[in-house]
Scaffold this motif. Structure first.
Motif, PDB file in Angstrom:
ATOM      1  N   LEU A 139       0.817  -1.210   0.000  1.00 41.53           N
ATOM      2  CA  LEU A 139       0.000   0.000   0.000  1.00 41.53           C
ATOM      3  C   LEU A 139       0.852   1.262   0.000  1.00 41.53           C
ATOM      4  N   ILE A 140       1.933   1.262   0.789  1.00 46.10           N
ATOM      5  CA  ILE A 140       2.735   2.483   0.919  1.00 46.10           C
ATOM      6  C   ILE A 140       3.391   2.879  -0.403  1.00 46.10           C
ATOM      7  N   PRO A 141       4.062   1.981  -1.146  1.00 47.15           N
ATOM      8  CA  PRO A 141       4.601   2.412  -2.448  1.00 47.15           C
ATOM      9  C   PRO A 141       3.515   2.878  -3.417  1.00 47.15           C
ATOM     10  N   GLU A 142       2.316   2.271  -3.313  1.00 45.31           N
ATOM     11  CA  GLU A 142       1.221   2.665  -4.195  1.00 45.31           C
ATOM     12  C   GLU A 142       0.770   4.090  -3.911  1.00 45.31           C
ATOM     13  N   LYS A 143       0.697   4.452  -2.632  1.00 50.50           N
ATOM     14  CA  LYS A 143       0.203   5.772  -2.257  1.00 50.50           C
ATOM     15  C   LYS A 143       1.289   6.846  -2.309  1.00 50.50           C
TER      16      LYS A 143
END
Length: 624
Positions: free
Chosen positions: A557-561
């Protein structure tokens, strides 16, 4: 018994746990600490010398100011990512500030032993109050500095922004004036010890607590995954708020109490977790978020398989993503794709899943049989080599460098959607007034598969073979001396982990429409790759069920956001990895054995000792 105001000590008073000294740290009959004992051990003194009442008032005032400021305009410039120009209508960032202020207010009132809130901070510790105030401070000041940086200076702040910054700072200063449990600044981050026993609840009350916590977790996850990709500022503020408040709950001892409830009602807690996950697609209006959800489940399921190898057996596998690729390619070859070498063959899903699992199982045995007699770094190097061999091999099987099987770097595209019991997963469906898109359908399918993998993991870990894995992990030489066939046990772990990865790969091939060699590498900017899979297991918590899934959620989720990091993603990932390994090496969800290995001071106190002859032995350990 209710503590009276005159029982509260001066902030500089010395207290010990020994009778006869000033301020005995006893507890009341209800097993709750009195105000006299709240987090004030011998020699403790606040960093800022203020009376205890003044410190609490300052913290309360700062929290209230932070809450009120969210209903004012923070900037007059609407070009900022989140529109903060309105008064009386908090935006996303201001809403996060409200939550930070409310949590701080609740913790400081619990610290003051207000009736009805003592459960929030049962030991009366200072660390949870400080961490909650730090969460609000981090959110507010991050937003203020982001406004100044992106819009060209602090001149772009409206009065509401200045009020928010002052209020968050006042609350944080107030917590620094509260008594601390040690003589160093680190004591403001320390976990409360000891934590009073929780008040006995009936079985239905315990289930209500588990249900409420599950609902809260669903709300937090839904909000985080729903933050638009073009608003990274909101997501960063959200992460800061969640991390520090989770730390505050841990410092108060509530996570330990909740873990005990989960262990006592394991079946109910697991059922509630899967029910919450099943509800998730119905809360989303965009199929993009469901796409993130299904990829997180795929990533988490593969990490659970790796957890058998790394977390339970203690084998360092650096090429595990190859088994995911084997399953994906096997399913793609029998999917009916026109670009497949076997284009005339189309297996139903159950047959394709068995094909992918069988292929991964065979590769797991073929790789494990000649290599599992190695240990440590040597085994890691061999598995790393296997992962690279797989990627290079499928890249070369294009008909020119080798046999035409995988279509080389072009992969196998146009994989058709699955159809189960006449239900086409690629089409939208209306269920009870809710529209489930393509990725929501695959999310529910992957949720069933994740449940199956969790069941297999739990059953295997609790079995005789699971105990053999743990024995091998702790000391292979001693386990072998006790009659455990180390090679056979490790080969079973390797084969089972590979099989579970192959199962996830069959779904992954249909979700992405195609399979190519590029993702199946050791390290990359985004998952899945072997480095991220291993990090998900280690960061989440080796040997646990929820740890790898939680780690997979964070790492996907973090790299996506935070796409704005671009080429700095791996740098940020490395920094986060170093920090977490420094401060919590056992992972976010810690296995009890690993926690004791990394934190000797967290080991339970030994029973009172008694003397037999010339030897002193713990009670209950002496011979008959």
């Amino acid at each position: 018994m209710e503590p009276t105001q005159n029982n509260e000590p001066d902030a500089n008073a010395e207290t010990t746990g020994t009778t006869g000294t000033t301020g005995t740290t006893g507890t009341n009959p209800a097993n709750e600490p009195t105000a006299t004992s709240a987090a004030t051990p011998s020699g403790a003194s606040p960093l800022i010398p203020l009376p205890l009442v003044a410190a609490r008032v300052l913290t309360i005032a700062g929290a209230v100011i932070t809450i009120v400021s969210a209903f004012l305009s923070w900037t007059w410039e609407s070009d900022f990512a989140d529109d903060l120009t309105y008064s009386g209508n908090p935006s996303g960032l201001q809403f996060l500030a409200v939550i930070g202020g409310v949590v701080t207010l609740l913790f400081v009132l619990s610290h003051a032993r207000v009736r009805g809130l003592r459960w929030l901070n049962p030991s009366g510790a200072t660390a949870p109050v400080f961490l909650a105030a730090l969460a609000a401070f981090a959110v507010v000041w991050y937003v203020v500095l982001a406004i100044a940086f992106e819009l060209g200076g602090l001149v772009n702040l409206d009065p509401g922004g200045w009020i928010a910054a002052v209020g968050a700072a006042v609350a944080l200063v107030g917590t620094l004036a509260l008594p601390r449990p040690g003589t160093t600044a680190k004591s403001y981050f320390a976990k409360a010890d000891p934590i009073p026993a929780a008040q006995a609840l009936p079985a239905w009350g315990q289930r209500v607590v588990i249900t409420a916590a599950t609902v809260l977790g669903l709300i937090v996850f839904t909000y985080g995954i729903g933050v638009p990709d073009e608003q990274p500022e909101v997501f960063i503020a959200f992460v800061l708020l969640v991390v520090f408040n989770a730390w505050a709950l841990f410092g108060a001892g509530l996570t330990d109490r909740f873990s005990e409830l989960n262990a006592r009602h394991k079946g109910f807690a697991t059922s509630m977790a899967f029910l919450a996950a099943a509800i998730f697609p119905f809360t989303q209006s965009e199929d993009h978020n469901a796409n993130l959800g299904v990829n997180i489940l795929i990533f988490g399921t593969v990490a659970l398989g790796l957890n058998i190898v790394v977390g339970l057996t203690g084998l360092l596998d650096l090429g595990y993503v190859a088994f995911l690729g084997v399953g994906a390619y096997a399913a793609a070859l029998v999917s009916g794709s026109e670009f497949s070498t076997f284009s005339g063959v189309q297996f139903p899903f159950w047959a394709a899943a068995l094909t992918g699992m069988a292929a991964s199982l065979i590769f797991g045995v073929l790789i494990g049989a000649p290599t599992l007699r190695l240990r440590g770094d040597y085994l890691a190097i061999v598995t790393l080599g296997f992962g690279e061999i797989f990627r290079i091999a499928v890249n070369s099987l294009d008909g020119s460098s080798g046999p035409d099987i995988t279509n080389g770097p072009n992969g196998i595209p146009s994989i058709p959607d699955l159809e189960l019991f006449g239900f086409n997963l690629g089409a939208s469906h209306n269920i009870a007034g809710f529209t489930l898109g393509r990725f929501a359908n695959y999310f529910l399918l992957m949720l069933v598969i994740t449940g199956l993998v969790v069941l297999v993991f739990n059953r295997a870990a609790d079995s005789r073979i699971g105990r053999s894995w743990i024995a091998i992990r702790e000391d292979e030489t001693a386990a072998t001396a006790m009659g455990i066939n180390g090679f056979r046990v490790k080969l079973i772990a390797f084969a089972l982990g590979a099989t579970l990865a192959g199962l996830a790969g069959t779904v992954s091939a249909h979700v992405t429409y195609s399979v190519t060699p590029a993702p199946y590498q050791f390290a990359g900017a985004a998952p899945p790759n072997s480095a991220f899979l291993l990090a998900a297991v280690v960061l989440g918590g080796m040997g646990t069920v929820g740890g790898p899934i939680l780690g997979a959620t964070f790492l996907y989720l973090i790299p996506e956001k935070l796409g704005f990091l671009k080429q700095y993603e791996l740098l940020a990932f490395g920094i986060a990895l170093v920090l977490l390994m420094r401060f919590r090496p056992e992972g976010v969800i810690a296995n009890r054995r690993h926690q004791l290995e990394f934190h000797e001071d967290s080991a339970p106190d030994l029973p009172e000792q008694r003397t037999t002859g010339d030897e002193t032995v713990p009670a209950g350990k002496a011979g008959a």
